[in-house]
Design an enzyme around this catalytic site. Sequence first.
Site: not given
Length: 701
Positions: A577, A590
């Site tokens: 990501s 995250y």
Amino acid sequence: MNTATTPFPRWDDAATAGMDEPHLLLYRSNLLGSDLRITNYGGGNTSAKIVHKDPLTGRDVEVLWVKGSGGDVGSMKLDGFSTLYMDKLRALQGLYRGLEHEDEMVGYLPHCTFNLNTRAASIDTPLHSSLPYTHVDHMHPDAVIAIAAMANSEAITRQVFGGTVGWMPWLRPGYELGQQLKAYNEAHPGLRGIVLGGHGLFSWGETSKACYENTVDLIETAQNWLAAERAEKKVQVFGGARFESLPDAQRDATLARVLPVLRGLASAAGGHKLLHLNTSAEVMQFVNSAELEPLAALGTSCPDHFLRTKIRPLIVPESVYSLEGAALKDALNQLLAGYRADYAAYYERCKRATSPALRDPNPVVLLLPRIGMVTIAKDKATARIAGEFYVNAVNVMREANAVDRYVGLPEQEAFDIEYWLLEEAKLQRMPKPKPLVGRVAFITGGAGGIGQAIARRMLQEGACVVLADIDQTALDSVTAALAKAHGKDHVRGVLCNVTDEASVIAAYGRAAVEFGGVDILVSNAGIASAAPIDETTLELWNRNQSILATGYFLVGREAFKVMKAQGVGGSIVMIASKNGMVASAQATAYCAAKAAEIQLSRSFALEGAPLGIRSNVVNPDAVIRGSKIWTGKWSEERAAANKIEEGDLEAFYRDRSMLKRSVFPEDIAEATYFFACEDLSAKSTGNILNVDAGNLAAFTR
């Protein structure tokens, strides 16, 4: 083998009402091909002689409709038939110069084409045109080939069919066989069909329905006779059982260990290959039998069987596949080397001055007592079909040996079929394979939007895919949809919890059993969560680490093991990501886990490089359309963090990017394909490719 107690498909008068002759021929062909007791995949052919208006003269002419080259009667469409003028086919007799020159006759067939049909005529065309009957079937039923492959085939054929079916000795298909069929038929009026020694059955009728019913009646007669003889003689099939099958769990565990090694050794010289496992009752009876070795050494009889399965199979004894590690690899390597040496010697014994060069000398069929049969080919469908052909051969051997003595195709005849110049020309006409043919891609999070897009991209380029996901319902739905679009041979779904070590190991074991191993890992399973750092619970932190860090480690480690065992390299692609490069507010757990994925990929790249295993990262950002993580609380949380409405998220992320463009699952799939494909990225490892429409803060450094 299925017995005659299971009826053959029936001709449906209601379904065929109003059909013209070409469509009746197609219906008959598909019906015959729907039952493997009648003919194997791609085997046999059908024809009809139909009157049409000549497009040039307007006069009625007789046209031969016959299955074209390379087709399959069970699945073909109307455009699968060649159409040829019968008067021109008959005129070819004046050009025939004898057996030594018969291959040149194939070159004349295009000159006989009716109505500019582009479907190439097959080598069997002269066999159909030479017989005077309106409708002709040439099938390869196991029951009839069993009779054709017996040592006393001619006498037994007369006995089985009461003299209503003729018999001719083996001769390679072509113009000469067509002429001999014609002469034999003229010399024996009133026949219902002709058995070709070691080959198959010709049968006929005056209508499509009559032809079909004659064909299946002859096959049923053969089946019933064989069953009665076997019962009367009370023979032990294949000499009785020598081994007992392994329990399923033990079998699969053994295969998960053995098949990647076997696949890698077979792929090392001839390019990537895929494996197919067959554990049908017929196969298990054969591989566990006392007569396995002597019968397997005889090879197959029918040329269609032989072309798909090579001169003979390789038997892998339990003493070899029970080994582990380096000992297993060494033992398998010695077995394969011995087979290749034997095959090369066969080539040298039988080659002719005009023979094509030696082809891949690795075995196609491997027989493992107590386990089953493994077939190897450059793609999954070919491997599966090769196995089906060998099952046909097993059926033939069983029935022939139960009644008489099985006789295989003579070695020189087998070679002349395998290395036939016409077959070589057919191989040379085949299109260039797609870049990922022979590769297996294992995709976690495979039922999600990005996972599906990656799977579709891999499938488009020829790969087989294993979709791994924790959501069984979604997994089943996506697997079925992709199998429908790309073929059931190419897609498998496996339930997998990436945080559970046993689940991950089992998923890779399933991939090994289904395809032989894994070449591409796309680690894509994911979640997303948001919380201010002081409100981030240990549970939330651990959940992110468990799925995004530990999960990526487990699936990567097991892929690494399989690729190492295969010994032919591989590609690992981690879908991380933008948040792995630059932190976002209220996403601590995250972001930290995604950063771990990037560093994990670098570690795989470092240790994988000496083994040819590459590892790279694709960094998406804000892939909203089709992504599962945006269907839950994450969407609400990111909207709140950015002080916007949920419905404005896509526009927000689009406008935030430098290119002002949205990022879609297909964009991530394209980047993943780049890293997966050796033709594109063979020299790329340890790299990061951002697919975020431009985010200055996430530039790699």
